[in-house]
Design a protein around this motif. Structure first.
Motif, PDB file in Angstrom:
ATOM      1  N   ASN A  21       5.625  -5.762  -4.567  1.00 20.30           N
ATOM      2  CA  ASN A  21       5.912  -7.132  -4.124  1.00 20.30           C
ATOM      3  C   ASN A  21       4.665  -7.911  -3.727  1.00 20.30           C
ATOM      4  O   ASN A  21       4.771  -8.975  -3.130  1.00 20.30           O
ATOM      5  CB  ASN A  21       6.907  -7.110  -2.955  1.00 20.30           C
ATOM      6  N   SER A  22       3.495  -7.360  -4.032  1.00 19.76           N
ATOM      7  CA  SER A  22       2.269  -8.071  -3.662  1.00 19.76           C
ATOM      8  C   SER A  22       1.346  -8.181  -4.869  1.00 19.76           C
ATOM      9  O   SER A  22       1.585  -7.579  -5.908  1.00 19.76           O
ATOM     10  CB  SER A  22       1.557  -7.340  -2.522  1.00 19.76           C
ATOM     11  N   ASP A  23       0.299  -8.917  -4.687  1.00 16.02           N
ATOM     12  CA  ASP A  23      -0.708  -9.067  -5.741  1.00 16.02           C
ATOM     13  C   ASP A  23      -1.901  -8.157  -5.492  1.00 16.02           C
ATOM     14  O   ASP A  23      -2.899  -8.247  -6.211  1.00 16.02           O
ATOM     15  CB  ASP A  23      -1.192 -10.533  -5.794  1.00 16.02           C
ATOM     16  N   SER A  25      -4.206  -4.660  -5.168  1.00 14.46           N
ATOM     17  CA  SER A  25      -4.429  -3.515  -6.062  1.00 14.46           C
ATOM     18  C   SER A  25      -3.902  -2.238  -5.421  1.00 14.46           C
ATOM     19  O   SER A  25      -3.629  -2.185  -4.206  1.00 14.46           O
ATOM     20  CB  SER A  25      -5.930  -3.365  -6.342  1.00 14.46           C
ATOM     21  N   LEU A  26      -3.783  -1.209  -6.247  1.00 15.44           N
ATOM     22  CA  LEU A  26      -3.381   0.108  -5.742  1.00 15.44           C
ATOM     23  C   LEU A  26      -4.340   0.568  -4.649  1.00 15.44           C
ATOM     24  O   LEU A  26      -3.916   1.101  -3.623  1.00 15.44           O
ATOM     25  CB  LEU A  26      -3.370   1.140  -6.882  1.00 15.44           C
ATOM     26  N   SER A  27      -5.639   0.371  -4.877  1.00 18.31           N
ATOM     27  CA  SER A  27      -6.651   0.797  -3.898  1.00 18.31           C
ATOM     28  C   SER A  27      -6.470   0.084  -2.567  1.00 18.31           C
ATOM     29  O   SER A  27      -6.570   0.711  -1.504  1.00 18.31           O
ATOM     30  CB  SER A  27      -8.055   0.526  -4.428  1.00 18.31           C
ATOM     31  N   ASP A  28      -6.215  -1.204  -2.618  1.00 17.36           N
ATOM     32  CA  ASP A  28      -6.041  -1.977  -1.386  1.00 17.36           C
ATOM     33  C   ASP A  28      -4.831  -1.483  -0.587  1.00 17.36           C
ATOM     34  O   ASP A  28      -4.919  -1.259   0.624  1.00 17.36           O
ATOM     35  CB  ASP A  28      -5.874  -3.471  -1.690  1.00 17.36           C
ATOM     36  N   ILE A  29      -3.716  -1.328  -1.268  1.00 18.24           N
ATOM     37  CA  ILE A  29      -2.482  -0.878  -0.591  1.00 18.24           C
ATOM     38  C   ILE A  29      -2.659   0.548  -0.074  1.00 18.24           C
ATOM     39  O   ILE A  29      -2.253   0.861   1.051  1.00 18.24           O
ATOM     40  CB  ILE A  29      -1.265  -0.961  -1.545  1.00 18.24           C
ATOM     41  N   ALA A  30      -3.281   1.411  -0.883  1.00 22.73           N
ATOM     42  CA  ALA A  30      -3.477   2.803  -0.461  1.00 22.73           C
ATOM     43  C   ALA A  30      -4.353   2.873   0.782  1.00 22.73           C
ATOM     44  O   ALA A  30      -3.998   3.549   1.762  1.00 22.73           O
ATOM     45  CB  ALA A  30      -4.089   3.617  -1.606  1.00 22.73           C
ATOM     46  N   SER A  31      -5.475   2.178   0.782  1.00 18.34           N
ATOM     47  CA  SER A  31      -6.372   2.252   1.940  1.00 18.34           C
ATOM     48  C   SER A  31      -5.745   1.600   3.174  1.00 18.34           C
ATOM     49  O   SER A  31      -5.905   2.089   4.296  1.00 18.34           O
ATOM     50  CB  SER A  31      -7.721   1.607   1.624  1.00 18.34           C
ATOM     51  N   LYS A  32      -4.992   0.530   2.981  1.00 22.05           N
ATOM     52  CA  LYS A  32      -4.323  -0.131   4.107  1.00 22.05           C
ATOM     53  C   LYS A  32      -3.325   0.806   4.788  1.00 22.05           C
ATOM     54  O   LYS A  32      -3.145   0.758   6.003  1.00 22.05           O
ATOM     55  CB  LYS A  32      -3.601  -1.386   3.606  1.00 22.05           C
ATOM     56  N   ASN A  33      -2.678   1.674   3.992  1.00 19.44           N
ATOM     57  CA  ASN A  33      -1.644   2.566   4.525  1.00 19.44           C
ATOM     58  C   ASN A  33      -2.138   3.985   4.783  1.00 19.44           C
ATOM     59  O   ASN A  33      -1.339   4.889   5.037  1.00 19.44           O
ATOM     60  CB  ASN A  33      -0.446   2.593   3.569  1.00 19.44           C
ATOM     61  N   GLY A  34      -3.448   4.196   4.687  1.00 20.44           N
ATOM     62  CA  GLY A  34      -4.010   5.503   5.019  1.00 20.44           C
ATOM     63  C   GLY A  34      -3.776   6.569   3.964  1.00 20.44           C
ATOM     64  O   GLY A  34      -3.748   7.756   4.272  1.00 20.44           O
ATOM     65  N   ILE A  35      -3.593   6.150   2.725  1.00 20.63           N
ATOM     66  CA  ILE A  35      -3.418   7.097   1.623  1.00 20.63           C
ATOM     67  C   ILE A  35      -4.793   7.296   0.997  1.00 20.63           C
ATOM     68  O   ILE A  35      -5.402   6.334   0.520  1.00 20.63           O
ATOM     69  CB  ILE A  35      -2.409   6.562   0.588  1.00 20.63           C
TER      70      ILE A  35
END
Length: 134
Positions: A21-23, A25-35
């Motif tokens: 649901n966002s624009d 990147s995978l890297s951004d979402i992963a790092s934001k959520n501690g993955i």
């Protein structure tokens, strides 16, 4: 050996939906959520998409499924009778009882193997009789 992070099914679903649901990147979402790896998030997204966007996809259990009988003490007696088994009682751990059960199942197995052998022989006979090829 590297420690593996375990993520709850709800967390996985929330992060996957956040990515979809966002624009970002995978890297951004992963790092934001501690993955630690965007590849992990990529696998979750693929699994979710392959499931047809089934929200329960991450709730599946791994490994061998448990028996459909959750409590053997609740199996009705007619099930045992139809299988030719005497319903065990709580004190059925004695050696003679176990030996009898083993002998019963060995006989049953031998009978089944004999039936299979007879059917194979009958098939081979019919093949020869009618000149069937394999």
């Amino acid at each position: 050996m590297k420690n593996r992070n375990k993520y709850s099914p709800d967390f996985k679903l929330q992060v996957v939906k956040e990515y979809l649901n966002s624009d970002k990147s995978l890297s951004d979402i992963a790092s934001k959520n501690g993955i630690p790896s965007p590849h992990t998030l990529h696998k979750w997204v693929k699994k979710y998409e392959d499931s047809g966007y089934d929200d329960n996809i991450f709730n599946s259990k791994k490994g061998r499924p448990k028996s459909i009988i959750s409590d053997i003490s609740k199996v009705p007696p007619f099930i045992y009778e139809s299988a030719g088994i005497v319903k065990p009682d709580n004190n059925s751990n004695d050696t003679n009882s176990l030996k009898k059960k083993i002998e019963y199942y060995e006989r049953l197995l031998i009978e089944k193997e004999l039936l299979i052998k007879m059917q194979e022989d009958e098939i081979n006979f019919l093949k020869k009789k009618h000149n069937w090829k394999k």
